[in-house]
Enzyme design. Structure first.
Site, PDB file in Angstrom:
ATOM      1  N   HIS A 139       0.490  -4.788  25.793  1.00  0.00           N
ATOM      2  CA  HIS A 139      -0.173  -4.572  24.409  1.00  0.00           C
ATOM      3  C   HIS A 139      -1.449  -5.917  24.226  1.00  0.00           C
ATOM      4  CE1 HIS A 139      -0.076  -0.133  24.808  1.00  0.00           C
ATOM      5  NE2 HIS A 139       0.960   0.076  24.900  1.00  0.00           N
ATOM      6  N   GLU A 194      -3.853  -5.912  22.750  1.00  0.00           N
ATOM      7  CA  GLU A 194      -4.588  -5.533  21.902  1.00  0.00           C
ATOM      8  C   GLU A 194      -4.649  -6.332  20.652  1.00  0.00           C
ATOM      9  OE1 GLU A 194      -2.807  -1.131  23.248  1.00  0.00           O
ATOM     10  OE2 GLU A 194      -3.516  -3.152  24.222  1.00  0.00           O
ATOM     11  N   CYS A 205      -1.901  -1.023  29.775  1.00  0.00           N
ATOM     12  CA  CYS A 205       0.280   0.169  29.850  1.00  0.00           C
ATOM     13  C   CYS A 205       0.103   1.021  30.803  1.00  0.00           C
ATOM     14  CB  CYS A 205       0.523   0.555  28.389  1.00  0.00           C
ATOM     15  SG  CYS A 205       2.115   1.117  28.514  1.00  0.00           S
ATOM     16  N   MET A 262      -2.909  -0.028  33.336  1.00  0.00           N
ATOM     17  CA  MET A 262      -1.995  -0.475  35.147  1.00  0.00           C
ATOM     18  C   MET A 262      -0.975   0.475  35.447  1.00  0.00           C
ATOM     19  SD  MET A 262       0.700  -3.845  35.062  1.00  0.00           S
ATOM     20  CE  MET A 262       2.124  -3.053  35.907  1.00  0.00           C
ATOM     21  N   GLU A 302       1.048  -1.620  -0.027  1.00  0.00           N
ATOM     22  CA  GLU A 302      -0.301   0.106   0.114  1.00  0.00           C
ATOM     23  C   GLU A 302       1.364   1.007  -0.566  1.00  0.00           C
ATOM     24  OE1 GLU A 302      -3.146   2.497   2.874  1.00  0.00           O
ATOM     25  OE2 GLU A 302      -2.106   0.760   3.399  1.00  0.00           O
TER      26      GLU A 302
END
Length: 546
Positions: free
Chosen positions: A507, A509, A381, A384, A141
């Site tokens: 992390h 996620e 992160c 916490m 891309e």
């Protein structure tokens, strides 16, 4: 030898090139072709690591510790593969490499120029991805919009690329906008015609047009685009607006995008195994319960700043046959007087990562609200670190408990700088970055969620829990449920007596997938769902009594 697809964008920015590239990767992978996707970003920053989230959105971290564009998150989630620093290239990193070579005398005293030195470096980065994992197809891309001056070296490099590797080994795919004009009640092709004209002036004739539009392209419009842009009508692809980005691969499959790409690359057709993705969409389209989740952060005005967090929550909701409604809460607006107004009624609270003192007090207040009111909480992160500060101040009764990042002379630095960060001067690429192992406490909720003793997660931080306070926190009810294998670094904390209160230094996620929700997000959403059902049951009982 690998084949190559180059995805450019025209008319406007933010048109969805990254989603098209990721969707094509999904479709090709469903046909058992191996795929790698990289992003060429035209900004002069070496990487986005020091850029404001308001400017760039989130910084996505790879296993090998590269700080990259958020599009790499889309690539990983859609194709369920792990990418590396090779998959993220910026103008800044290209010029840095060229200048370093010049300083070493690699150009033998020659005049360093955009052509050939910069373009050769760009081509080498693309080929490096092909050499690294030897995929069947490399999708690239190109960031920005055709016509932008910043993108010109990249476009020139990919123009040369077809000559270097052979015409049948390259496909040029142009993503463009077909706007709907309400006053005229019709869709207009002229912006796309001009965009293709601009691309041709650089020497690139697109092989495929992917047309972003609000309504389906009618056959007449496809034929018009085919005639004016010199693209076969079957290669004019409708990319209609979708309610979810995860619907896009199936929409593009119906339009024949993967089939056209394979034909142009002289690769054989294969049956697409998209059953799992189709099941995912069916679950999304018929959810049960709706859960309201508050995200308390510093950058909530731009949702892309927490893109992977939002997607991980969606993945967990899909797995539970639920849907989420997000309540965005600016941490700067939360204080003792307003916490109830901002957070009342939510089913769960997430405090994601970030940097700097602005908004920290509001995050701490939100964490206290979640803890006291037994609302499921997930801290990531900085989330916490703020939860540790909150416990230190309100439960352990440590005077001015704080992070040394926010208050250098605090008498109780419950969060401290990592020792190896003490002499670091540069900001870019110098944190504890990338994939690290974490050993879980067998008696913890974290262990029961992961189902294994050693896990691997991605990090991006300079500060950690101060071990001088570990015993005190344990005595007052805190459980350290995950550490580095040597036990030195605290990676996960939880409150055993809370319905769900887990915070991580890493992390999670970044490793969630649409078809494989992350265990911590799944656990968090299950607790939120259970809490909502209990509230509903209690409300029903009260109604029956009255």
């Amino acid at each position: 030898m690998s084949k190559f697809v180059f995805v450019t964008g025209g008319v406007v920015s933010s048109i969805g090139k990254g989603i098209v590239a990721a969707s094509l990767g999904r479709l090709l992978k469903s046909r058992d072709y191996s795929v790698s996707i990289l992003k060429l970003d035209p900004y002069i920053n070496v990487d986005p690591g020091t850029m404001s989230p308001f400017q760039h959105g989130e910084v996505f971290v790879t296993d090998d510790g590269a700080e990259t564009d958020l599009d790499l998150g889309h690539y990983e989630r859609f194709t369920d593969t792990e990418l590396s620093r090779l998959n993220s290239v910026t103008t800044g990193s290209i010029y840095q490499a060229v200048l370093n070579k010049e300083r070493r005398g690699a150009y033998m005293g020659g005049t360093v120029q955009v052509i050939p030195h910069v373009t050769n470096e760009i081509k080498e980065r693309i080929l490096r991805v092909a050499k690294d994992t030897n995929p069947d197809i490399v999708i690239t891309e190109i960031g920005g919009t055709v016509g932008d001056i910043e993108s010109l070296p990249f476009l020139e490099a990919i123009r040369q690329f077809r000559k270097d590797v052979g015409r049948n080994n390259v496909v040029y795919m142009h993503v463009t906008l077909i706007p709907w004009i309400p006053a005229a009640k019709e869709m207009k092709t002229k912006p796309t015609q001009h965009s293709v004209k601009e691309l041709r002036s650089i020497g690139i004739q697109p092989d495929v047009l992917v047309c972003r539009c609000h309504l389906p392209l009618q056959p007449g419009l496809k034929e018009k685009l085919s005639a004016f842009c010199d693209v076969p009508v079957e290669s004019v692809i409708t990319a209609q607006d979708a309610s979810s980005i995860y619907e896009v691969p199936l929409n593009l499959e119906k339009e024949g995008l993967a089939q056209q790409t394979l034909e142009l690359l002289n690769l054989g057709p294969r049956y697409p195994h998209l059953e799992e993705w189709e099941n995912l969409i069916r679950q999304m389209q018929s959810p049960g319960q709706k859960l309201e989740i508050a995200i308390v952060g510093k950058y909530v005005q731009l949702g892309d700043a927490y893109l992977s967090v939002v997607e991980a929550l969606k993945h967990a909701a899909i797995a539970l046959n639920s849907e989420i409604e997000l309540r965005w809460v600016s941490a700067e607006d939360v204080d003792n007087d307003s916490a109830e107004a901002h957070l009342s009624g939510v089913d769960g609270i997430v405090v994601p990562g970030g940097f700097g003192i602005r908004g920290v007090d509001g995050k701490i207040k939100a964490i206290e609200y979640a803890r006291v009111n037994n609302i499921p909480f997930l801290g990531l992160c900085l989330g916490m670190q703020c939860s540790i500060i909150e416990w230190g101040r309100n439960v352990a009764r440590l005077e001015r408990a704080n992070s040394s990042e926010f208050e250098e002379d605090t008498p109780n630095p419950v969060i401290n700088l990592l020792p190896e960060q003490a002499d670091v001067v540069d900001l870019g690429g110098t944190m504890r970055l990338g994939l690290y192992p974490c050993r879980l406490n067998p008696d913890s909720l974290a262990f029961s969620l992961y189902g294994q003793e050693v896990i691997y997660e991605r990090h991006r931080h300079r500060y950690e829990f101060n071990n001088a306070y570990r015993s005190l926190f344990f005595e007052t009810g805190y459980l350290v449920s995950g550490t580095s294998p040597d036990g030195r670094l605290v990676e996960i904390i939880e409150l055993p007596k809370h319905p769900f209160f887990i915070a991580t230094q890493f992390h999670p996620e970044f490793r969630s997938r649409p078809n494989k929700a992350h265990p911590l997000f799944s656990g968090f959403m299950k607790a939120a769902l259970k809490g909502r059902e209990e509230k509903f049951s209690l409300s029903s009982q009260h109604s029956a009594v009255s």
